[in-house]
Enzyme design. Structure first.
Site, short mmCIF file in Angstrom:
data_model
loop_
_atom_site.label_atom_id
_atom_site.label_comp_id
_atom_site.label_asym_id
_atom_site.label_seq_id
_atom_site.Cartn_x
_atom_site.Cartn_y
_atom_site.Cartn_z
N GLU A 177 0.79 -1.23 0.00
CA GLU A 177 0.00 0.00 0.00
C GLU A 177 0.83 1.29 0.00
O GLU A 177 0.63 2.15 0.85
CB GLU A 177 -0.97 -0.02 1.19
CG GLU A 177 -1.87 -1.25 1.18
CD GLU A 177 -2.79 -1.36 2.40
OE1 GLU A 177 -2.84 -0.43 3.20
OE2 GLU A 177 -3.43 -2.41 2.53
N GLU A 305 -6.10 -10.95 -1.03
CA GLU A 305 -6.88 -10.70 0.20
C GLU A 305 -8.38 -10.72 -0.10
O GLU A 305 -9.13 -9.86 0.37
CB GLU A 305 -6.49 -9.34 0.81
CG GLU A 305 -5.02 -9.21 1.12
CD GLU A 305 -4.65 -7.93 1.88
OE1 GLU A 305 -5.56 -7.21 2.34
OE2 GLU A 305 -3.45 -7.66 2.01
O1 9MR Z 1 -7.43 -7.76 8.70
C1 9MR Z 1 -6.55 -6.82 9.23
C2 9MR Z 1 -7.17 -6.19 10.47
O2 9MR Z 1 -7.27 -7.15 11.51
C3 9MR Z 1 -6.34 -5.01 10.90
O3 9MR Z 1 -7.00 -4.34 11.97
C4 9MR Z 1 -6.16 -4.07 9.74
C5 9MR Z 1 -5.35 -2.85 10.09
O4 9MR Z 1 -5.26 -2.00 9.00
O5 9MR Z 1 -5.49 -4.75 8.71
C6 9MR Z 1 -6.28 -5.77 8.20
O6 9MR Z 1 -5.63 -6.36 7.12
C7 9MR Z 1 -5.33 -5.51 6.04
C8 9MR Z 1 -4.12 -6.05 5.33
O7 9MR Z 1 -3.07 -6.18 6.22
C9 9MR Z 1 -3.70 -5.15 4.18
N1 9MR Z 1 -4.78 -4.94 3.29
C10 9MR Z 1 -6.01 -4.50 3.87
C11 9MR Z 1 -6.43 -5.46 4.98
C12 9MR Z 1 -7.77 -5.06 5.50
O8 9MR Z 1 -7.72 -3.80 6.10
#
Ligand code: 9MR
Length: 645
Positions: A177, A305
């Site tokens: 990102e 994802e």
């Molecule tokens: O699923 C993840 C969640 O538990 C966290 O709180 C969050 C923090 O930003 O990140 C989520 O996973 C993310 C992933 O690492 C990167 N792409 C977006 C995902 C969903 O936000």
């Protein structure tokens, strides 16, 4: 082939495939889950999920069978949060410049790797080495660091993490990102801002992180094994194709292709794919276009994802919404997994009991995954399974042979859909593994995108680097003109080329926009010299998007049938450019050839040299009409008119 087709035929999930899938699932449900998602996924491709440390190893509310479902259904896992910076490096190293002071929490890597090893889970993903989010103390500290300190930190941190149990994590998201959501290039407002100094850019920093990752892996594992670990750039809202170069997708495509061109060691692009249900075909077509372009660069392009949320406020999902979600999962999976350059799909969780969506959307959206809160398979599970089952994927190829049993005759007409039997990589190369055209014209597993509309059959969805081959019988040596009939909608055009036995005979041919996917127009290419006999003719797609119908091939060789010696004289090409070729079936009788200008002055002379075709080099003479004078043994002279371009 790609997403372009005559507008009347919207691409659909192949109905035969649906039938096969339905039968498969009747079998599954009646044989107590004998086939799981990982069984159904094509050979060599994985279906993965996140694991969440909070529910793992019986910690917390792990539901009825959290780990059991993972082990049974999935062939790849990735930690939802455990490998992120805040969880792997709790404390700031005492000396950023000394890697020995970097302490990482290896329990979290061990837990994932050990669980995968015990449960035969082949692919372990690491997520994510560099990310501004979930970065704990780093965000505060690095906000004050210099460019050089950030580079040193990145080198040491990446090296430390990626070298730990190196080779057991098969893929790493090196950077997550880094692109802004505001169509303005790289994300700003994070500590990455500090890397823009001393003439260096954010792009330099990104490149640096990939180089450091590869170097650490090859140092730990050696060249061969180190290069096997796949290095990813991973992001969201980059999935669907956008021609605007400033859009997130446009910026990403440009960024990735420049990285590849510069030789940055990036292997793969991760399309996160957090989608909203319903996902329609125009959306998956657009993702497909992005994937094809990235795969065309030689990269893997995977879905990393996937979740498809239902946004209906707090209401429970209706049966209709669950059906739409089923179709959405099927569409995404079918589109992606059929691509040679897509090696896997990872879900961002599998049960609605544990998903980031409700929290993130303040309860507006939810139900995004394939099992419900009680771990029952939802329609989405079956949609995903259907999308993963590509019936022809592992089909064996057969020896190349003409489609109709006998080679196509030249001069004559070759319909593009009559490409040779043989299969992917033998008689054609098609970027995806299903027939987007759904035509019954050829065998279902002949997966070039053939479309039948009424009495017309054509090929659509062409993509760069695809090709089709035709075994041909060229009745006589000579010079030929090809009239190629193509169609391309407003705003689209393309290029192709023709090879014979691996030799380019046409150069680049441009096919214009014809104003519609079903409006066919002819493009003529003249002066293609072909040898007599059986040959393999290949049509290459060089760029753009267009549909192809047929090639009409006719002789453009000047023939004089009543030659004194009954010799079937040929001179070609007419008009000629740099070379004039001359042959006839008693050519050994030639003493010499003269080219005379209009006033009878000799401008070129060529002796017979034991070749079947005499070639006169005519580069240096000016355009216009000439007389070719053949002097034969026995003092016979023959004169014919020829034209220089
Ligand atoms: O699923 C993840 C969640 O538990 C966290 O709180 C969050 C923090 O930003 O990140 C989520 O996973 C993310 C992933 O690492 C990167 N792409 C977006 C995902 C969903 O936000």
């Amino acid at each position: 082939m790609n997403l372009f087709l005559p507008f009347k035929n919207e691409p659909k999930i192949n109905s035969k495939r649906l039938l096969i899938a339905s039968i498969l699932f009747l079998l599954i449900t009646s044989t107590s889950q004998s086939q799981t998602l990982r069984d159904i996924a094509p050979n060599g491709k994985y279906i993965g999920t996140i694991v969440n440390g909070n529910f793992f190893n019986n910690q917390g509310n792990n539901g009825p069978n959290y780990e059991g479902v993972i082990a049974e259904q999935f062939s790849s896992i990735v930690a939802e949060n455990d490998h992120k910076f805040e969880n792997i490096m709790n404390n700031e190293p005492s000396d950023i410049y000394d890697i020995n002071t970097y302490n990482i929490n290896t329990n979290k890597l061990d837990r994932l790797i050990d669980f995968a090893n015990v449960n035969n889970i082949d692919v372990k993903r690491g997520h994510a080495l560099m990310w501004y989010n979930q970065a704990g103390w780093l965000n505060g500290a690095a906000a004050d660091w210099s460019r050089e300190k950030i580079y040193t930190f990145a080198t040491n941190y990446i090296t430390k993490v990626i070298s730990y149990r190196a080779g057991e994590i098969n893929e790493w998201d090196v950077f997550n990102e880094i692109i802004s959501d505001n169509n303005d290039g790289f994300r700003t407002g994070t500590w990455y801002d500090n890397v823009v100094a001393d003439g260096k850019t954010v792009q330099d920093f990104l490149d640096h992180c990939f180089v450091v990752s590869r170097n650490a892996l090859t140092a730990a594992l050696g060249e061969t094994e180190g290069n096997k670990v796949k290095l990813y750039y991973n992001d969201y809202s980059i999935e669907s194709y956008d021609t605007n170069p400033n859009s997130k997708n446009g910026f990403m495509r440009n960024m990735i292709s420049e990285m590849v061109n510069r030789g940055v060691p990036i292997d793969a692009l991760g399309l996160q794919s957090h989608f909203v249900s319903p996902v329609d075909e125009s959306f998956t077509n657009s993702i497909s276009q992005t994937m094809d372009e990235m795969i065309g660069l030689g990269l893997i392009c995977n879905i990393t994802e996937l979740d498809i949320r239902i946004c209906n406020g707090a209401a429970p999902a209706s049966a209709a919404e669950l059906e739409e979600q089923r179709d959405s999962y099927e569409r995404v999976a079918a589109m992606a997994i059929a691509k040679e350059g897509c090696t896997g799909i990872t879900l961002w969780g599998f049960t609605d009991a544990h998903s980031w969506i409700p929290g993130w959307s303040n309860g507006e959206c939810g139900d995004a995954l394939i099992y419900d809160n009680d771990y029952n398979e939802k329609p989405a599970y079956y949609g995903l399974a259907s999308g993963l089952s590509v019936p022809c994927l592992n089909n064996p190829t057969v020896p190349q042979a003409p489609f109709s049993g006998t080679p196509a005759v030249i001069p004559g007409v070759i319909e593009f859909e009559d490409y040779d039997l043989g299969g992917e990589g033998v008689s054609y190369s098609d970027i995806d593994l299903s027939n987007n055209g759904e035509s019954d014209y050829r065998d279902e597993c002949d997966a070039v995108d053939v479309v039948t509309e009424g009495s017309e059959t054509i090929i659509g969805w062409l993509s760069v680097s695809e090709w089709l081959e035709y075994t041909v019988n060229i009745t006589q040596l000579g010079n030929y003109s090809f009239i190629i009939s193509t169609a391309a909608d407003v705003g689209f055009e393309g290029e192709g080329s023709i090879e014979v036995d691996g030799v380019d005979v046409s150069g680049l041919i441009t096919f214009p926009s014809t104003g519609g996917w079903s409006n066919y127009q002819d493009t003529e290419v003249i002066n293609i010299a072909l040898n007599a006999g059986e040959h393999v003719l290949r049509f290459n797609v060089e760029s753009g998007s267009f549909n192809i119908d047929k090639m009409t091939i006719s002789s453009s060789t000047l023939e004089i049938d009543n030659f004194d010696l009954n010799a079937n004289l040929k001179a070609y090409p007419i008009p000629f450019n740099s070379t004039l070729n001359i042959s006839y079936n008693d050519i050994e009788r030639t003493e010499s050839l003269n080219l005379l200008d209009i006033n009878g002055r000799k401008v070129l002379n060529q002796k017979y040299n034991n070749e079947a075709v005499i070639k006169m080099s005519a580069e240096n003479i000016s355009s216009g009409m000439y007389f070719l004078q053949l002097n034969l043994r026995g003092s016979i002279t023959k004169i014919i008119k020829v034209i220089k371009k």
